[in-house]
Design an enzyme around this catalytic site. Structure first.
Site, PDB file in Angstrom:
ATOM      1  N   PRO A   9       0.715  -1.037   0.137  1.00 36.95           N
ATOM      2  CA  PRO A   9      -0.152   0.108   0.050  1.00 36.95           C
ATOM      3  C   PRO A   9       0.799   1.148   0.039  1.00 36.95           C
ATOM      4  CG  PRO A   9      -0.287  -1.118   2.037  1.00 36.95           C
ATOM      5  CD  PRO A   9       0.759  -2.067   1.068  1.00 36.95           C
ATOM      6  N   ASN A  10       0.464   2.264  -0.929  1.00 32.77           N
ATOM      7  CA  ASN A  10       1.063   3.585  -0.913  1.00 32.77           C
ATOM      8  C   ASN A  10       2.337   3.669  -1.737  1.00 32.77           C
ATOM      9  OD1 ASN A  10      -1.166   4.816   0.540  1.00 32.77           O
ATOM     10  ND2 ASN A  10      -0.415   3.781   2.388  1.00 32.77           N
ATOM     11  N   ARG A  17       5.300  10.651  -2.382  1.00 35.87           N
ATOM     12  CA  ARG A  17       4.750  10.500  -1.135  1.00 35.87           C
ATOM     13  C   ARG A  17       5.976  10.670  -0.060  1.00 35.87           C
ATOM     14  NH1 ARG A  17       4.437   4.415   1.609  1.00 35.87           N
ATOM     15  NH2 ARG A  17       3.638   5.113   3.569  1.00 35.87           N
ATOM     16  N   TYR A  22      11.059   8.775   1.724  1.00 33.55           N
ATOM     17  CA  TYR A  22      11.022   7.744   0.801  1.00 33.55           C
ATOM     18  C   TYR A  22      12.025   8.147  -0.588  1.00 33.55           C
ATOM     19  CZ  TYR A  22       7.431   5.777   4.075  1.00 33.55           C
ATOM     20  OH  TYR A  22       6.944   5.435   5.060  1.00 33.55           O
ATOM     21  N   ASN A  71       7.885  -5.427  -0.153  1.00 33.08           N
ATOM     22  CA  ASN A  71       7.748  -4.493   0.740  1.00 33.08           C
ATOM     23  C   ASN A  71       6.284  -4.080   0.803  1.00 33.08           C
ATOM     24  OD1 ASN A  71       7.554  -1.909   1.982  1.00 33.08           O
ATOM     25  ND2 ASN A  71       8.772  -0.854   0.607  1.00 33.08           N
ATOM     26  N   ALA A  74       2.858  -0.671   5.245  1.00 34.53           N
ATOM     27  CA  ALA A  74       2.113  -0.737   6.635  1.00 34.53           C
ATOM     28  C   ALA A  74       1.581  -1.817   7.211  1.00 34.53           C
ATOM     29  CB  ALA A  74       1.170   0.486   7.037  1.00 34.53           C
ATOM     30  N   HIS A  77       3.335  -4.295   9.573  1.00 35.37           N
ATOM     31  CA  HIS A  77       3.330  -4.071  10.969  1.00 35.37           C
ATOM     32  C   HIS A  77       1.684  -4.584  11.455  1.00 35.37           C
ATOM     33  CE1 HIS A  77       6.441  -1.671  10.012  1.00 35.37           C
ATOM     34  NE2 HIS A  77       5.869  -0.530   9.513  1.00 35.37           N
ATOM     35  N   GLU A  95      12.141  -9.404   3.123  1.00 26.56           N
ATOM     36  CA  GLU A  95      11.403  -8.248   3.415  1.00 26.56           C
ATOM     37  C   GLU A  95      12.258  -6.988   3.414  1.00 26.56           C
ATOM     38  OE1 GLU A  95      10.255  -8.382   7.607  1.00 26.56           O
ATOM     39  OE2 GLU A  95       9.905  -6.233   7.741  1.00 26.56           O
ATOM     40  N   HIS A  97      12.388  -2.552   3.224  1.00 28.13           N
ATOM     41  CA  HIS A  97      11.816  -1.314   3.439  1.00 28.13           C
ATOM     42  C   HIS A  97      12.882  -0.281   2.894  1.00 28.13           C
ATOM     43  CE1 HIS A  97       8.684  -3.338   5.883  1.00 28.13           C
ATOM     44  NE2 HIS A  97       9.660  -3.900   6.306  1.00 28.13           N
ATOM     45  N   ARG A 104      12.127   4.738  13.283  1.00 32.39           N
ATOM     46  CA  ARG A 104      11.109   5.447  13.318  1.00 32.39           C
ATOM     47  C   ARG A 104      10.014   5.459  14.345  1.00 32.39           C
ATOM     48  NH1 ARG A 104       8.733   5.164   7.268  1.00 32.39           N
ATOM     49  NH2 ARG A 104       7.564   6.842   8.191  1.00 32.39           N
TER      50      ARG A 104
HETATM   51  C1  DQA Z   1       7.696   1.161   4.562  1.00 36.45           C
HETATM   52  C2  DQA Z   1       7.958   1.494   6.042  1.00 36.45           C
HETATM   53  C3  DQA Z   1       6.343   1.238   6.756  1.00 36.45           C
HETATM   54  O1  DQA Z   1       6.652   1.424   8.130  1.00 36.45           O
HETATM   55  C4  DQA Z   1       5.490   2.291   5.910  1.00 36.45           C
HETATM   56  O2  DQA Z   1       4.137   1.958   6.331  1.00 36.45           O
HETATM   57  C5  DQA Z   1       5.661   2.146   4.299  1.00 36.45           C
HETATM   58  C6  DQA Z   1       6.809   2.004   3.705  1.00 36.45           C
HETATM   59  C7  DQA Z   1       9.174   1.375   3.836  1.00 36.45           C
HETATM   60  O3  DQA Z   1       9.481   1.209   2.575  1.00 36.45           O
HETATM   61  O4  DQA Z   1       9.967   2.222   4.580  1.00 36.45           O
HETATM   62  O5  DQA Z   1       4.491   2.190   3.882  1.00 36.45           O
HETATM   63  O6  DQA Z   1       7.619  -0.238   4.187  1.00 36.45           O
END
Ligand code: DQA
Length: 137
Positions: A9-10, A17, A22, A71, A74, A77, A95, A97, A104
């Site tokens: 997501p996102n 963003r 990022y 990736n 969110a 978590h 995994e 990020h 964070r």
């Molecule tokens: C993320 C870290 C996550 O906590 C966050 O919700 C993201 C991006 C990262 O790539 O740093 O959407 O996965």
């Protein structure tokens, strides 16, 4: 070798963003670079904002791809279901990020995925994906 990259997501908004966290580069141009740099590897890509669609994609690739780079944004978590899907498949999952989640908010320190992944790479921006890819080579 066939590798699947999944962004959750996102992450379709990468580049616009929260660029201070990022980065300013979108994923598509990075993907073009990766495919050129690792032309011997078939790199498939999937992005979804929907938890169940990510699980379906893990099932689809999880028995014959050589590796999956995930990736989950969110969902990392929150999602026991994605963790269960990783457990259910045989393809190893790394995994990743972009940000260093441990530097964070405390709610980003917990991951339902890390215990069922072969490893976790966090904090190197888009290079996190490259390092994950290298881990499969
Ligand atoms: C993320 C870290 C996550 O906590 C966050 O919700 C993201 C991006 C990262 O790539 O740093 O959407 O996965």
């Amino acid at each position: 070798m066939r590798i699947l990259i999944i962004n959750g997501p996102n992450l379709n908004l990468l580049g616009t963003r929260e660029p201070e966290i990022y980065g300013k580069e979108g994923f598509e141009s990075f993907l073009t670079y990766l495919r050129e740099e690792y032309s011997e590897v078939q790199i498939d890509y999937y992005q979804s904002n929907v938890e169940g669609e990510i699980i379906n994609k893990l099932h689809e690739y999880g028995f014959d791809a050589d590796g999956i780079i995930l990736n989950a944004g969110a969902y990392t978590h929150t999602s026991i279901a994605i963790g269960d899907a990783i457990k259910a498949i045989s393809t190893p999952v790394v995994e990743v990020h972009l940000s260093n989640v441990f530097a964070r908010e405390s709610y980003r320190h917990e991951s339902f995925l890390t215990p069922v992944c072969v490893g976790c790479i966090s904090g190197f921006g888009l290079k996190s994906y490259k390092l994950a890819l290298e881990s499969f080579l």
